[in-house]
Scaffold this motif. Sequence first.
Motif, PDB file in Angstrom:
ATOM      1  N   HIS A 135      -6.435  16.524  13.909  1.00 13.95           N
ATOM      2  CA  HIS A 135      -5.377  15.540  14.099  1.00 13.95           C
ATOM      3  C   HIS A 135      -5.076  14.821  12.786  1.00 13.95           C
ATOM      4  O   HIS A 135      -5.843  14.911  11.828  1.00 13.95           O
ATOM      5  CB  HIS A 135      -5.794  14.539  15.187  1.00 13.95           C
ATOM      6  CG  HIS A 135      -7.029  13.768  14.830  1.00 13.95           C
ATOM      7  ND1 HIS A 135      -8.299  14.317  14.899  1.00 13.95           N
ATOM      8  CD2 HIS A 135      -7.183  12.499  14.388  1.00 13.95           C
ATOM      9  CE1 HIS A 135      -9.179  13.406  14.510  1.00 13.95           C
ATOM     10  NE2 HIS A 135      -8.529  12.302  14.200  1.00 13.95           N
ATOM     11  N   LYS A 136      -3.978  14.101  12.759  1.00 12.85           N
ATOM     12  CA  LYS A 136      -3.544  13.391  11.554  1.00 12.85           C
ATOM     13  C   LYS A 136      -4.136  11.983  11.512  1.00 12.85           C
ATOM     14  O   LYS A 136      -4.339  11.339  12.543  1.00 12.85           O
ATOM     15  CB  LYS A 136      -2.020  13.273  11.515  1.00 12.85           C
ATOM     16  CG  LYS A 136      -1.287  14.598  11.505  1.00 12.85           C
ATOM     17  CD  LYS A 136      -1.360  15.243  10.171  1.00 12.85           C
ATOM     18  CE  LYS A 136      -0.437  16.473  10.154  1.00 12.85           C
ATOM     19  NZ  LYS A 136      -0.492  17.158   8.892  1.00 12.85           N
ATOM     20  N   PHE A 170       0.828  -1.200   0.000  1.00 14.59           N
ATOM     21  CA  PHE A 170       0.000   0.000   0.000  1.00 14.59           C
ATOM     22  C   PHE A 170       0.865   1.253   0.000  1.00 14.59           C
ATOM     23  O   PHE A 170       1.906   1.297   0.635  1.00 14.59           O
ATOM     24  CB  PHE A 170      -0.895   0.024   1.250  1.00 14.59           C
ATOM     25  CG  PHE A 170      -1.871  -1.116   1.308  1.00 14.59           C
ATOM     26  CD1 PHE A 170      -3.185  -0.923   0.934  1.00 14.59           C
ATOM     27  CD2 PHE A 170      -1.467  -2.370   1.725  1.00 14.59           C
ATOM     28  CE1 PHE A 170      -4.089  -1.975   0.981  1.00 14.59           C
ATOM     29  CE2 PHE A 170      -2.361  -3.429   1.776  1.00 14.59           C
ATOM     30  CZ  PHE A 170      -3.679  -3.227   1.396  1.00 14.59           C
ATOM     31  N   GLU A 171       0.397   2.268  -0.702  1.00 13.14           N
ATOM     32  CA  GLU A 171       0.996   3.592  -0.597  1.00 13.14           C
ATOM     33  C   GLU A 171       0.075   4.424   0.283  1.00 13.14           C
ATOM     34  O   GLU A 171      -1.150   4.439   0.073  1.00 13.14           O
ATOM     35  CB  GLU A 171       1.127   4.245  -1.968  1.00 13.14           C
ATOM     36  CG  GLU A 171       2.175   3.594  -2.839  1.00 13.14           C
ATOM     37  CD  GLU A 171       2.277   4.234  -4.209  1.00 13.14           C
ATOM     38  OE1 GLU A 171       1.690   5.322  -4.439  1.00 13.14           O
ATOM     39  OE2 GLU A 171       2.950   3.633  -5.062  1.00 13.14           O
ATOM     40  N   VAL A 172       0.663   5.074   1.281  1.00 12.11           N
ATOM     41  CA  VAL A 172      -0.129   5.836   2.234  1.00 12.11           C
ATOM     42  C   VAL A 172       0.419   7.254   2.359  1.00 12.11           C
ATOM     43  O   VAL A 172       1.565   7.524   1.999  1.00 12.11           O
ATOM     44  CB  VAL A 172      -0.163   5.167   3.631  1.00 12.11           C
ATOM     45  CG1 VAL A 172      -0.747   3.771   3.554  1.00 12.11           C
ATOM     46  CG2 VAL A 172       1.213   5.136   4.249  1.00 12.11           C
ATOM     47  N   LYS A 173      -0.422   8.100   2.899  1.00  5.65           N
ATOM     48  CA  LYS A 173      -0.024   9.482   3.159  1.00  5.65           C
ATOM     49  C   LYS A 173      -0.691   9.917   4.460  1.00  5.65           C
ATOM     50  O   LYS A 173      -1.859   9.592   4.703  1.00  5.65           O
ATOM     51  CB  LYS A 173      -0.481  10.381   2.010  1.00  5.65           C
ATOM     52  CG  LYS A 173      -0.051  11.814   2.145  1.00  5.65           C
ATOM     53  CD  LYS A 173      -0.466  12.616   0.920  1.00  5.65           C
ATOM     54  CE  LYS A 173       0.012  14.045   1.058  1.00  5.65           C
ATOM     55  NZ  LYS A 173      -0.362  14.849  -0.103  1.00  5.65           N
ATOM     56  N   GLU A 174       0.042  10.622   5.285  1.00 12.27           N
ATOM     57  CA  GLU A 174      -0.539  11.171   6.502  1.00 12.27           C
ATOM     58  C   GLU A 174      -1.187  12.508   6.144  1.00 12.27           C
ATOM     59  O   GLU A 174      -0.567  13.363   5.510  1.00 12.27           O
ATOM     60  CB  GLU A 174       0.533  11.367   7.567  1.00 12.27           C
ATOM     61  CG  GLU A 174      -0.048  11.677   8.917  1.00 12.27           C
ATOM     62  CD  GLU A 174       0.997  11.697  10.008  1.00 12.27           C
ATOM     63  OE1 GLU A 174       1.629  12.759  10.188  1.00 12.27           O
ATOM     64  OE2 GLU A 174       1.168  10.662  10.656  1.00 12.27           O
ATOM     65  N   ILE A 175      -2.459  12.651   6.529  1.00 16.90           N
ATOM     66  CA  ILE A 175      -3.200  13.881   6.223  1.00 16.90           C
ATOM     67  C   ILE A 175      -3.919  14.370   7.482  1.00 16.90           C
ATOM     68  O   ILE A 175      -4.064  13.619   8.439  1.00 16.90           O
ATOM     69  CB  ILE A 175      -4.241  13.660   5.097  1.00 16.90           C
ATOM     70  CG1 ILE A 175      -5.337  12.680   5.552  1.00 16.90           C
ATOM     71  CG2 ILE A 175      -3.568  13.191   3.810  1.00 16.90           C
ATOM     72  CD1 ILE A 175      -6.544  12.657   4.653  1.00 16.90           C
ATOM     73  N   ASN A 176      -4.364  15.607   7.427  1.00 22.78           N
ATOM     74  CA  ASN A 176      -5.230  16.102   8.500  1.00 22.78           C
ATOM     75  C   ASN A 176      -6.588  15.452   8.344  1.00 22.78           C
ATOM     76  O   ASN A 176      -7.103  15.306   7.233  1.00 22.78           O
ATOM     77  CB  ASN A 176      -5.370  17.618   8.411  1.00 22.78           C
ATOM     78  CG  ASN A 176      -4.090  18.313   8.793  1.00 22.78           C
ATOM     79  OD1 ASN A 176      -3.233  18.524   7.941  1.00 22.78           O
ATOM     80  ND2 ASN A 176      -3.937  18.652  10.043  1.00 22.78           N
TER      81      ASN A 176
END
Length: 128
Positions: A105-106, A82-88
């Motif tokens: 929060h993230k 999986f490709e992930v990204k931390e976002i608000n």
Amino acid sequence: QDVEAVRKVLKSEVKLTIIPCKNVASGLMTSIYELEHHLKGKGALCDYLCDKFYHDERHGLSERRVIWDIGVVAYLINRDWFEVKEINCPNVNDDTSYEVDTDNHKITMVNYVDANSVYEDLFAKLGD
């Protein structure tokens, strides 16, 4: 589909990973031909899954279909698929659209799943 439930989860600030259906989990598509090739005749569960694919009263007969539920399990097995990204964390509007709030929060958002790796693992585990 339950906007209030989604709002409660998002506001809870629990460690959260979201695998969106559209453009991510929807990539977990397979065909009856793949299922039969890898699973048919390899046990009662494998035969049941092939039969269920053919006789799914909810979705009707189709040659290709997404098996939605395997995304979460695959994420727990191997996050490298999986490709992930931390976002608000977004806020959900009444019309189910969402807005990103930079003060929230993230959370972790999955942007891509390697469906081939997920199915190779699934077929290897079920077929053995």
